[in-house]
Design a protein around this motif. Structure first.
Motif, PDB file in Angstrom:
ATOM      1  N   LEU A 126      32.583  32.862  43.096  1.00  0.00           N
ATOM      2  CA  LEU A 126      32.373  34.189  43.688  1.00  0.00           C
ATOM      3  C   LEU A 126      33.069  35.266  42.860  1.00  0.00           C
ATOM      4  O   LEU A 126      32.462  36.287  42.516  1.00  0.00           O
ATOM      5  N   PHE A 127      34.341  35.050  42.527  1.00  0.00           N
ATOM      6  CA  PHE A 127      35.080  36.045  41.744  1.00  0.00           C
ATOM      7  C   PHE A 127      34.462  36.224  40.348  1.00  0.00           C
ATOM      8  O   PHE A 127      34.367  37.339  39.839  1.00  0.00           O
ATOM      9  N   VAL A 157      30.537  39.467  36.733  1.00  0.00           N
ATOM     10  CA  VAL A 157      29.219  39.705  36.142  1.00  0.00           C
ATOM     11  C   VAL A 157      28.626  40.993  36.700  1.00  0.00           C
ATOM     12  O   VAL A 157      28.081  41.817  35.966  1.00  0.00           O
ATOM     13  N   LEU A 158      28.735  41.160  38.016  1.00  0.00           N
ATOM     14  CA  LEU A 158      28.103  42.302  38.684  1.00  0.00           C
ATOM     15  C   LEU A 158      28.891  43.600  38.539  1.00  0.00           C
ATOM     16  O   LEU A 158      28.307  44.682  38.521  1.00  0.00           O
ATOM     17  N   LEU A 159      30.213  43.504  38.473  1.00  0.00           N
ATOM     18  CA  LEU A 159      31.077  44.686  38.371  1.00  0.00           C
ATOM     19  C   LEU A 159      32.040  44.529  37.194  1.00  0.00           C
ATOM     20  O   LEU A 159      33.256  44.382  37.373  1.00  0.00           O
ATOM     21  N   GLY A 191      33.282  46.513  35.155  1.00  0.00           N
ATOM     22  CA  GLY A 191      34.279  47.564  34.976  1.00  0.00           C
ATOM     23  C   GLY A 191      35.651  47.157  35.501  1.00  0.00           C
ATOM     24  O   GLY A 191      36.661  47.697  35.078  1.00  0.00           O
ATOM     25  N   TRP A 192      35.664  46.227  36.402  1.00  0.00           N
ATOM     26  CA  TRP A 192      36.926  45.733  36.973  1.00  0.00           C
ATOM     27  C   TRP A 192      37.251  44.352  36.423  1.00  0.00           C
ATOM     28  O   TRP A 192      37.806  43.504  37.115  1.00  0.00           O
ATOM     29  N   TRP A 193      36.930  44.085  35.177  1.00  0.00           N
ATOM     30  CA  TRP A 193      37.043  42.761  34.597  1.00  0.00           C
ATOM     31  C   TRP A 193      38.444  42.179  34.700  1.00  0.00           C
ATOM     32  O   TRP A 193      38.613  40.990  34.927  1.00  0.00           O
ATOM     33  N   ARG A 194      39.455  43.028  34.561  1.00  0.00           N
ATOM     34  CA  ARG A 194      40.825  42.502  34.621  1.00  0.00           C
ATOM     35  C   ARG A 194      41.145  41.984  36.028  1.00  0.00           C
ATOM     36  O   ARG A 194      41.740  40.918  36.181  1.00  0.00           O
ATOM     37  N   LEU A 195      40.734  42.716  37.065  1.00  0.00           N
ATOM     38  CA  LEU A 195      40.946  42.270  38.445  1.00  0.00           C
ATOM     39  C   LEU A 195      40.274  40.916  38.677  1.00  0.00           C
ATOM     40  O   LEU A 195      40.892  39.998  39.216  1.00  0.00           O
ATOM     41  N   TRP A 196      39.012  40.812  38.264  1.00  0.00           N
ATOM     42  CA  TRP A 196      38.289  39.546  38.487  1.00  0.00           C
ATOM     43  C   TRP A 196      38.921  38.415  37.689  1.00  0.00           C
ATOM     44  O   TRP A 196      39.019  37.289  38.179  1.00  0.00           O
TER      45      TRP A 196
END
Length: 162
Positions: free
Chosen positions: A50-51, A56-58, A60-65
């Motif tokens: 899920l994360f 993949v979908l967002l 822009g928040w790659w570091r959070l994921w």
């Protein structure tokens, strides 16, 4: 060839979902009874997927994921290592499945009531019913979660930007 950020997250999501599907398939084919720790690891692999899908979908928040994937993978690594320890020392297995339910057992029970075919825990954490190259499924899960921790660390590092 350098893979894009979305591609790396997609590969992580596919790997996590594939590990879940493989565990379920092996359990069905071999008629294995998963324990609460097995089911909890299954849940963690799905949470990782899920994360990674969110990455993949967002993107822009790659570091959070990447951090969330890493933390989840560390939790899975600890769970798989604990189960491996219980399998090496079965006399210590009284801590799993007996007495007052732990938080992990309560989570697994909650999911098991809602989707029994996927999340019902009926086995013992110390049993090694399936071995491949001398290692149990929990032992292999240690290696899988370790690989996911490394992948997440690489993703969350500054080197992972597009």
């Amino acid at each position: 060839m350098r893979l894009s950020l979305r591609t790396r997250f997609a590969l992580l999501a596919l790997a996590s979902a594939g590990l879940t599907a493989s565990g379920v398939a092996i359990g069905e084919v071999m008629n294995l009874q998963p324990c609460p720790l097995c089911i909890f690891q299954r849940l963690l692999y799905l949470l990782l997927a899920l994360f990674a899908s969110c990455g993949v979908l967002l993107p822009g928040w790659w570091r959070l994921w990447g951090v969330l994937v890493g933390l989840t993978a560390v939790g899975g690594l600890a769970t798989a290592a604990y189960q491996s320890w219980l399998q090496f020392y079965p006399e210590a297995s009284m801590a799993c499945g007996f007495g007052e339910p732990t938080l992990i057992e309560q989570i697994v029970d909650w999911f098991g009531v809602r989707w029994p075919a996927m999340f019902m825990a009926t086995g013992f954490c110390s049993s090694k019913d399936w071995l491949f190259l001398g290692l149990s499924m929990a032992n292999w899960s240690v290696f899988a979660f370790l690989a996911l921790v490394v992948a997440a660390a690489l993703l969350a590092s500054g080197d992972s930007q597009r």
